[in-house]
Design an enzyme around this catalytic site. Structure first.
Site, short mmCIF file in Angstrom:
data_model
loop_
_atom_site.label_atom_id
_atom_site.label_comp_id
_atom_site.label_asym_id
_atom_site.label_seq_id
_atom_site.Cartn_x
_atom_site.Cartn_y
_atom_site.Cartn_z
N LYS A 115 0.80 -1.22 0.00
CA LYS A 115 0.00 0.00 0.00
C LYS A 115 0.84 1.27 0.00
O LYS A 115 0.49 2.26 -0.64
CB LYS A 115 -0.95 -0.02 1.19
CG LYS A 115 -2.05 -1.07 1.06
CD LYS A 115 -2.97 -1.04 2.26
CE LYS A 115 -4.19 -1.92 2.06
NZ LYS A 115 -3.86 -3.32 1.84
N GLU A 164 -3.23 6.77 8.00
CA GLU A 164 -4.10 7.57 7.15
C GLU A 164 -5.07 8.38 7.99
O GLU A 164 -5.44 7.96 9.10
CB GLU A 164 -4.96 6.66 6.24
CG GLU A 164 -4.24 6.04 5.08
CD GLU A 164 -5.19 5.21 4.22
OE1 GLU A 164 -6.35 5.02 4.65
OE2 GLU A 164 -4.79 4.76 3.14
N ARG A 182 -7.14 -7.97 -9.93
CA ARG A 182 -7.87 -9.20 -10.26
C ARG A 182 -9.31 -8.85 -10.56
O ARG A 182 -9.73 -7.69 -10.45
CB ARG A 182 -7.83 -10.17 -9.08
CG ARG A 182 -8.34 -9.55 -7.78
CD ARG A 182 -8.47 -10.55 -6.68
NE ARG A 182 -8.70 -9.95 -5.38
CZ ARG A 182 -9.86 -9.50 -4.92
NH1 ARG A 182 -10.94 -9.58 -5.70
NH2 ARG A 182 -9.98 -8.98 -3.73
#
Length: 638
Positions: free
Chosen positions: A116, A200, A297
């Site tokens: 990430k 975050e 995906r």
């Protein structure tokens, strides 16, 4: 074009890929574990290969076994579906190194978006807005806390290698930060083998918006618009829809353009999803939507995108993996109508969403107005080894209201037995006024959870409906139940339902309702309660607003008020006594719980049939009992 395809997955996604491949004339190969030897995807494949024991780490997660199966069967390509090895760059590279076609993005693209912190740095460079936070390499607790203090609370601690809601902690003030950090790092290390985290800003009114993107080997990347996946329980999606409610054209254009830039930044090929978080406190605005991560995906919720665009995303995957260009250009793609998907899980919402496993003795999934994506049929076994999703229920309408109405109707008529499911919970969620108005965020279910379970209770109207069925199932005469006119209901000579002179106007029927002794009026002719009736060896199952309830004649040798018996309380079925709430000699009142019996993964409360005294008590907590075992006897008050 690919001639033979091995599907490195199971369940509904394996069946979904198989369906498209078959339509394209592609031969399909399934792999299966011990638990899946008789599974639907195995039976539907042209060929199937056993790859190991039931635990996924011994079968579906062993890349070498899957590649060997492809070689053994002559398959040219491997499609990973989603979950398992679908985002494993090492497996993707091993497939390519084995001379096989990998139906998915290049391993380098998977790696680029897999972590990430690195992914966000790449997005910043590509001009994609990211959530304010700290992505630095310095993982010292003091540094991380200082960054959190600077960002401002609440903040979210997230595992760098995380996913599926694991390795995440919300922290509301600085005093709780270090404890939350330690807990998060432990979970991250255990789940992903990597305890690094990022920080975050926590969005207080978050919406989960994601954009479907698709790239090919010819340099083309398109988007297929957005989906809203804000309805989540414990970070797991429950209901998804496309398009997102409240999204205007300007915001959509900016969001989708950012998603395409994100995909191009990693030279993306195939189907992928760019996930964003939106601060919806002031509606959806482009300047309040930030990149979260990319799923490299196919997504579970891809059918809603297919429904509004008319595109078969699996077909596109197979064509692009064969070297073809994307079949449509961006200006040839448009939104048509509204689509919604509900995830039907094998779980019991009324018991804290506990997993429910076992054989699907009875199964009804209504495909009249819904697209059903499932990997089970009647007789299938729901295993404890894998994801508990039984099916995806997908509807489309000209408007959002129409899609909601159709999906709620489908949930109403869903039955899996004796395996429990969340259809009733889904139906209540779909009918919630705030959801209907589009007033949703990712905390919606957590806030409204108790209210969403209220429809699980058995109403008086449902008891009356069940009374008729129980009476007839126990050998009662049909009589007036076949006659619904007013004249017949007032004619005692044409009514054979337990007729006796001077009887009361109502006809009460005692029954076990979800294991608890209850009474219904068989003459009430209740309407609007129960939409699906099903006969079972255990009794009559009536599905009411998606919730299954089982009704049966009492198995006691006689319950006062029902047949004038001696007050013996007999076990209605084999099971385990989980609690005993009275002692011998206790005074009890009618309806008071005496003990609880667990059978068929349900708890059945056995109650006093009348006011009286516990004359005998033959049960203890933890004891296994057989059907008709006398557990207690109540003597009526004199």
């Amino acid at each position: 074009m690919i001639k033979s395809l091995l599907i490195a997955n199971r369940g509904e996604i394996a069946c979904r890929i198989m369906r498209t491949a078959r339509a394209m004339g592609i031969r399909t190969v399934a792999v299966y574990s011990d638990a899946d030897a008789k599974a639907l995807h195995v039976r539907q494949a042209d060929e199937a290969v056993h790859i190991g024991a039931s635990p996924a780490r011994e079968s579906y997660l062993v890349g070498e076994k899957i590649i060997a199966a492809a070689k053994q069967t002559g398959a040219e390509a491997i499609h990973p579906g989603y979950g398992f090895l679908s985002e494993n760059a090492g497996f993707a590279q091993a497939v390519i190194d084995a001379g096989l076609i990998w139906v998915g993005p290049a391993p380098a693209s998977i790696t680029a978006m897999g972590l990430k912190d690195a992914a966000k740095e790449r997005m910043i460079a590509a001009g994609v807005p990211v959530t304010p936070g700290y992505l630095g390499a310095d993982q010292a607790p003091a540094r991380l806390k200082a960054e959190a203090d600077t960002i401002g609370y609440p903040v979210l601690i997230k595992a760098v290698a995380g996913g599926g809601g694991k390795g995440m902690r919300r922290v509301d003030d600085g005093t709780a930060f270090l404890d939350a950090l330690e807990s998060c790092k432990r979970e991250a290390a255990s789940s992903f083998g990597d305890d690094r985290v990022l920080i975050e800003k926590y969005i207080l009114s978050p919406r989960h918006i994601e954009v479907q993107v698709f790239g090919d080997t010819h340099g083309n990347v398109v988007h297929l618009f957005e989906r809203d996946c804000s309805l989540q329980r414990r970070h797991q999606k429950v209901i998804e829809e496309a398009p997102a409610p409240g999204m205007d054209e300007r915001t959509r254009a900016e969001l989708c353009a950012a998603a395409v830039r994100a995909a191009k930044a990693v030279d993306y090929v195939g189907a992928g999803t760019i996930e964003f978080i939106a601060d919806a406190s002031e509606g959806l605005r482009a300047d309040r939507i930030w990149f979260m991560e990319m799923n490299t995906r196919l997504q579970v919720e891809h059918p809603v995108t297919e429904e509004i665009t008319g595109v078969d995303l699996v077909e596109w995957q197979l064509r692009v993996a064969s070297g073809e260009a994307i079949p449509l250009k961006q200006d040839e793609l448009s939104i048509n109508g509204w689509a919604m998907e509900a995830r039907l899980y094998a779980e019991d919402p009324a018991r804290g969403f506990l997993p429910s496993t076992g054989k699907l003795t009875d199964l009804h999934l209504d495909d009249q107005v819904a697209r059903i994506e499932t990997g089970v049929d009647r007789g299938s076994e729901v295993s404890p080894f894998y994801d508990p999703m039984i099916a995806k229920l997908v509807t489309k309408g000209a408007t959002r209201d129409e899609a909601i109405e159709r999906l709620a109707f489908t949930c109403d008529d869903t039955l899996t037995w004796p395996v429990r499911n969340n259809a009733g919970f889904l139906a209540a969620l779909l009918r919630h006024p705030d959801f209907a108005a589009g007033r949703i965020d990712t905390g919606f279910i957590a806030r409204e959870g108790d209210a969403l379970l209220e429809s699980a209770t058995i109403s008086d109207a449902l008891l009356d409906t069940a009374a008729v069925s129980v009476f007839l199932a126990s050998g009662g005469s049909r009589g007036a139940f076949d006659r619904h006119d007013e004249e017949a209901s007032g004619d005692p000579w044409s009514d054979a339902l337990g007729f006796r002179l001077n009887r009361a106007a109502n006809t009460n029927v005692w029954m076990l309702a979800d294991g608890e002794l209850r009474q219904g009026d068989a003459r009430a002719r209740a309407t609007g309660a129960g939409s699906l009736l099903w006969r079972s060896d255990d009794g009559t199952i009536i599905v009411d607003r998606g919730w299954p309830h089982i009704f049966a004649a009492p198995r006691t040798s006689g319950v006062a008020g029902a047949t004038g018996g001696d007050g013996s309380i007999l076990a209605p079925m084999p099971g385990r006594v989980t609690s005993v709430d009275v002692a011998a000699g206790d005074a009890v009142t009618k309806g008071q719980k005496l003990l609880t019996l667990e059978a068929m993964k349900m708890e059945h409360a056995l109650t006093a049939p009348f006011d009286g005294v516990v004359a005998e008590l033959n049960a203890s907590a933890g004891e296994q009992v057989q059907v008709d075992a006398m557990l207690a006897r109540i003597e009526p008050n004199q």
